[in-house]
Design an enzyme around this catalytic site. Sequence first.
Site, mmCIF file in Angstrom:
data_model
loop_
_atom_site.group_PDB
_atom_site.id
_atom_site.type_symbol
_atom_site.label_atom_id
_atom_site.label_comp_id
_atom_site.label_asym_id
_atom_site.label_seq_id
_atom_site.Cartn_x
_atom_site.Cartn_y
_atom_site.Cartn_z
ATOM 1 N N VAL A 88 -8.243 -3.760 2.522
ATOM 2 C CA VAL A 88 -8.096 -4.581 1.325
ATOM 3 C C VAL A 88 -6.605 -4.825 1.119
ATOM 4 C CG1 VAL A 88 -8.545 -4.781 -1.147
ATOM 5 C CG2 VAL A 88 -10.145 -3.510 0.314
ATOM 6 N N CYS A 89 -6.238 -6.092 0.926
ATOM 7 C CA CYS A 89 -4.865 -6.470 0.625
ATOM 8 C C CYS A 89 -3.916 -5.936 1.704
ATOM 9 C CB CYS A 89 -4.500 -5.968 -0.770
ATOM 10 S SG CYS A 89 -3.016 -6.726 -1.467
ATOM 11 N N SER A 90 -2.846 -5.242 1.305
ATOM 12 C CA SER A 90 -1.843 -4.787 2.272
ATOM 13 C C SER A 90 -2.301 -3.600 3.094
ATOM 14 C CB SER A 90 -0.529 -4.445 1.547
ATOM 15 O OG SER A 90 -0.739 -3.440 0.572
#
Length: 329
Positions: A109-111
């Site tokens: 998720v995300c970074s």
Amino acid sequence: MPEQPERTVLIVLFDGVQSLDVTGPLEVFAGAGKSPGAPFTYRIRTASLDGAPVRTSSGLTLVPDRTLGDCRPPHTLIVPGGEGTRHSDARLIEWLGIHAPGAQRLVSVCSGALLLAEAGLLDGHRATTHWSLCETLARDHPGVAVDPDPIFVRDGRIATSAGVTAGIDLALALVEEDLGRDIALNVARHLVVFLRRPGNQAQFSAQLSAQTARREPLRDVQQWITEHPGGDLSVDALAARARLSPRQFARAFRSETGTTPGRYVDRVRLEHARRLLEDTDDGVEQISRACGYGTAEAMRRAFVKAVGTAPAEYRRRFSAPRTATAPRL
């Protein structure tokens, strides 16, 4: 009575993790695991390197269930993002490199994609991350095929998503794959989110993905395009509105927004058509005219090229549930 089969979902915790990257997918899988009639449930576990509580990027403290060293390979391994990915712990990268390949499904998720990439787990795969980090991911890890546009990307057993709410979209897509659309839709309704965003939906709108023009006449044209998707949006017409020649306008628009007038118009029209398909009962012919496509066939071609599905199928999958209006007495 025999025990219900389980699929383990392990969420990795570390200092500086983004709390919503953890709790968003967690709530989706937890809700799905409690659904009546599901062929199996999800057993959700959280773990940090040493089993100690972690402090999220917002200051919230999360207490993991166990240490990563005590975890067996899960069915689904989720690596969230957050400020803590900027200065990753070498021990965490080492753990991921050794143990993540044992998971049947690997999710970021995300970074969190940066951690997977550091561990060499994304080489040779298509992936995405938060729009502000896509250039960093591509530069630092040239073996990764970075796609900056979608809210999430599936490439075999590996799934990566953009920022925060995109993790919820991806988790819902995985639940739908596992347990079917009805259960995923019930979870989405319970969380008051729509089960309707396809993975290849853009991370942000045409107006956000393009730069805002510096000069007022070009800014006015951008606003005009947004407010009149069904109008005459040819270069000649837009140039006349900006009081420039077509050649001057096309050159200035691209210089100041980072995209051509035609591409900008295409994205605005597609976004408007998507919203009408999702939020109204208007027919495809009516929508095609309202969005400047002219014919349903022209809109169908645009959808297939950009979204990978026809408008009718898009509406079936992603339209918001309709609530019947009570008759007036």
